[in-house]
Write an enzyme that holds these catalytic residues in place. Structure first.
Site, PDB file in Angstrom:
ATOM      1  N   HIS A   1       6.365  -2.577   5.009  1.00  0.00           N
ATOM      2  CA  HIS A   1       6.705  -1.213   5.401  1.00  0.00           C
ATOM      3  C   HIS A   1       8.212  -1.031   5.281  1.00  0.00           C
ATOM      4  O   HIS A   1       8.954  -1.981   5.060  1.00  0.00           O
ATOM      5  CB  HIS A   1       6.239  -0.900   6.838  1.00  0.00           C
ATOM      6  CG  HIS A   1       7.138  -1.448   7.903  1.00  0.00           C
ATOM      7  ND1 HIS A   1       7.539  -0.707   8.982  1.00  0.00           N
ATOM      8  CD2 HIS A   1       7.723  -2.657   8.055  1.00  0.00           C
ATOM      9  CE1 HIS A   1       8.322  -1.437   9.759  1.00  0.00           C
ATOM     10  NE2 HIS A   1       8.441  -2.628   9.233  1.00  0.00           N
TER      11      HIS A   1
ATOM     12  N   CYS B   1      16.114  -3.219   8.326  1.00  0.00           N
ATOM     13  CA  CYS B   1      14.719  -2.746   8.308  1.00  0.00           C
ATOM     14  C   CYS B   1      14.568  -1.478   7.458  1.00  0.00           C
ATOM     15  O   CYS B   1      13.448  -1.053   7.168  1.00  0.00           O
ATOM     16  CB  CYS B   1      14.229  -2.478   9.722  1.00  0.00           C
ATOM     17  SG  CYS B   1      14.227  -3.967  10.740  1.00  0.00           S
TER      18      CYS B   1
ATOM     19  N   HIS C   1       9.896  -4.518   3.637  1.00  0.00           N
ATOM     20  CA  HIS C   1       9.819  -5.889   4.145  1.00  0.00           C
ATOM     21  C   HIS C   1       8.457  -5.990   4.824  1.00  0.00           C
ATOM     22  O   HIS C   1       7.692  -5.030   4.825  1.00  0.00           O
ATOM     23  CB  HIS C   1      10.974  -6.182   5.102  1.00  0.00           C
ATOM     24  CG  HIS C   1      10.932  -5.354   6.346  1.00  0.00           C
ATOM     25  ND1 HIS C   1      11.371  -4.055   6.375  1.00  0.00           N
ATOM     26  CD2 HIS C   1      10.463  -5.625   7.586  1.00  0.00           C
ATOM     27  CE1 HIS C   1      11.172  -3.568   7.592  1.00  0.00           C
ATOM     28  NE2 HIS C   1      10.614  -4.502   8.342  1.00  0.00           N
TER      29      HIS C   1
ATOM     30  N   HIS D   1       5.388  -7.855   7.776  1.00  0.00           N
ATOM     31  CA  HIS D   1       5.042  -8.504   9.046  1.00  0.00           C
ATOM     32  C   HIS D   1       3.587  -8.959   9.004  1.00  0.00           C
ATOM     33  O   HIS D   1       2.774  -8.411   8.246  1.00  0.00           O
ATOM     34  CB  HIS D   1       5.190  -7.524  10.215  1.00  0.00           C
ATOM     35  CG  HIS D   1       6.564  -6.951  10.359  1.00  0.00           C
ATOM     36  ND1 HIS D   1       7.609  -7.648  10.901  1.00  0.00           N
ATOM     37  CD2 HIS D   1       7.072  -5.736   9.985  1.00  0.00           C
ATOM     38  CE1 HIS D   1       8.691  -6.888  10.894  1.00  0.00           C
ATOM     39  NE2 HIS D   1       8.407  -5.726  10.332  1.00  0.00           N
TER      40      HIS D   1
ATOM     41  N   ASP E   1      -4.522  -4.297   5.076  1.00  0.00           N
ATOM     42  CA  ASP E   1      -4.143  -5.660   4.712  1.00  0.00           C
ATOM     43  C   ASP E   1      -3.557  -5.734   3.302  1.00  0.00           C
ATOM     44  O   ASP E   1      -4.140  -5.221   2.351  1.00  0.00           O
ATOM     45  CB  ASP E   1      -5.370  -6.575   4.811  1.00  0.00           C
ATOM     46  CG  ASP E   1      -4.978  -8.046   4.808  1.00  0.00           C
ATOM     47  OD1 ASP E   1      -3.876  -8.366   5.284  1.00  0.00           O
ATOM     48  OD2 ASP E   1      -5.780  -8.854   4.316  1.00  0.00           O
ATOM     49  N   HIS E   2      -2.387  -6.382   3.199  1.00  0.00           N
ATOM     50  CA  HIS E   2      -1.683  -6.570   1.933  1.00  0.00           C
ATOM     51  C   HIS E   2      -1.375  -5.243   1.227  1.00  0.00           C
ATOM     52  O   HIS E   2      -1.434  -5.139   0.005  1.00  0.00           O
ATOM     53  CB  HIS E   2      -2.444  -7.545   1.025  1.00  0.00           C
ATOM     54  CG  HIS E   2      -2.264  -8.971   1.466  1.00  0.00           C
ATOM     55  ND1 HIS E   2      -2.887  -9.476   2.589  1.00  0.00           N
ATOM     56  CD2 HIS E   2      -1.507  -9.973   0.977  1.00  0.00           C
ATOM     57  CE1 HIS E   2      -2.532 -10.725   2.760  1.00  0.00           C
ATOM     58  NE2 HIS E   2      -1.696 -11.065   1.813  1.00  0.00           N
TER      59      HIS E   2
ATOM     60  N   GLU F   1       4.121  -6.245  16.189  1.00  0.00           N
ATOM     61  CA  GLU F   1       4.793  -6.371  14.894  1.00  0.00           C
ATOM     62  C   GLU F   1       5.311  -7.797  14.723  1.00  0.00           C
ATOM     63  O   GLU F   1       5.256  -8.371  13.634  1.00  0.00           O
ATOM     64  CB  GLU F   1       5.952  -5.367  14.811  1.00  0.00           C
ATOM     65  CG  GLU F   1       6.649  -5.358  13.471  1.00  0.00           C
ATOM     66  CD  GLU F   1       7.965  -4.612  13.524  1.00  0.00           C
ATOM     67  OE1 GLU F   1       8.004  -3.466  13.057  1.00  0.00           O
ATOM     68  OE2 GLU F   1       8.956  -5.168  14.027  1.00  0.00           O
TER      69      GLU F   1
HETATM   70 ZN   LIG Z   1       9.502  -4.154  10.005  1.00  0.00          ZN
END
Ligand SMILES: [Zn+2]
Ligand SMILES: [Zn+2]
Ligand SMILES: [Zn+2]
Length: 354
Positions: free
Chosen positions: A117, A136, A142, A144, A167-168, A206
């Protein structure tokens, strides 16, 4: 204001699943019990050993559909005046199970996904975004490993393909529902809530030290942070001290890597930033408190802790008072623990939820 002591017991047990092709198998369970009451002059809400003994008595050999109700019936009675059962949770190693509290019961569902995200508020300038979000805000994104807990009144609450949508993916690019939004954890929790109708609460971790929670009925968001500080403490324990303070009494003077948990709650998102609260403000308030606690002797070394033993319960109370002076009404929960199996909480919200 409500004060909560939370203790845990982990144990293996048989499991009889209901429905499907399930037969007898087993899990590593964690039973978490909560008591509400005033913090006594000796710094605790209830004797550590009294809770440990009751938890050992409660420990079931087998867990089934009605176990949580049976445990709750056994857990409620017999506490000192002013102390009441606040909750009981039993979950297996996958985080699935049930929660019983004075208002009713809920199933606990767990899941998660790995995703990218970008934290970027479209209504703010690029410069404002960089100031607020730093690295960020990287346009390339990037990622999580998000972990999610859903509290829901029904057992079959989660659609089987729920996590495949997330997912992914790059949540800021791939999900039409989040495109053009500031894809903070609050936005992700709210979107999952749309996919799981009827959920009472959804919490999205997160990282290990940050979660966002959404309560669909009220529309309120809670953001939770975890901090650590290393400090010394010890208890002048008369006879029976080990029963009151548990493992901390046996070791005389010693120290811990303490955990401080801080949560803030907002009735809605800020329309400009699309976040529930400025986390920088929470971190700054926590930093002011942690500056006094980090590498400190909690007995005598911290002026605002004087007047009683440095138990997690008294720490939660005094830290809560100091944080409230900076964060005001937004501050909803303050938790402190030296060991993960014994937590103390100050709950400032009306409903006393965690
Ligand atoms: Zn983040
Ligand atoms: Zn099972
Ligand atoms: Zn200790």
């Amino acid at each position: 204001m409500m004060y909560i002591a939370r203790q845990r017991l982990s144990f293996p047990a048989l499991h009889q699943s209901t429905g499907g092709a399930g037969s007898t198998h087993g899990h590593n369970y964690t039973l978490t019990a909560e008591l509400a009451g005033p913090v006594r002059p000796d710094g605790v809400i209830v004797d550590y050993a009294a809770v440990s003994e009751r938890l050992a008595e409660l420990r079931p050999r087998e867990v089934g559909a009605n176990t949580i109700e049976a445990l709750w019936a056994a857990w409620q009675p017999g506490w000192a005046a002013g102390v009441s059962a606040h909750g009981l949770t039993i979950v297996d190693g996958g985080g699935r199970g049930g929660l019983r509290h004075p208002g009713g019961s809920l199933f606990v569902h767990s899941g998660g996904f790995s995703a990218a995200h970008r934290t970027h508020a479209p209504r703010l300038s690029d410069a404002e975004n960089r100031t607020l979000y730093g690295i960020c805000d990287n346009p390339a994104g990037h990622g999580h490993n998000y972990r999610v807990t859903v509290w829901h009144p029904t057992l079959a609450a989660l659609p089987p393909d729920l996590w495949a949508e997330f997912d992914h993916r790059n949540l800021s690019v791939d999900l039409p529902d989040l495109r053009g939004r500031n894809v903070v954890t609050e936005a992700i929790a709210e979107l999952i809530a749309r996919r799981v109708p009827g959920a009472e609460r959804l919490r999205v971790w997160e990282t290990d030290v940050f979660f966002a929670e959404y309560a669909p009925a009220s529309g309120a968001y809670t953001l939770g942070r975890r901090y650590t500080f290393s400090a010394a403490h010890g208890f002048e324990t008369p006879a029976g001290g080990a029963a009151v303070y548990g493992p901390c009494a046996a070791a005389a003077r010693h120290g811990h890597d303490f955990t401080l948990a801080v949560a803030v709650t907002a009735p809605a998102l800020d329309p400009l930033t699309e976040t529930a609260c400025d986390l920088g403000r929470v971190d700054r308030a926590a930093a002011h408190v942690l500056a006094d606690l980090q590498e400190a002797d909690l007995d005598g070394g911290v002026r605002w802790l004087s007047g009683g033993p440095a138990t997690p319960e008294r720490l939660a109370k005094r830290i809560g008072e100091r944080l409230a002076a900076e964060l005001g009404e937004a501050l909803s929960q303050v938790g402190v623990w030296a060991w993960p199996d014994h937590e103390a909480w100050q709950l400032r919200g009306e409903d006393g939820q965690r």
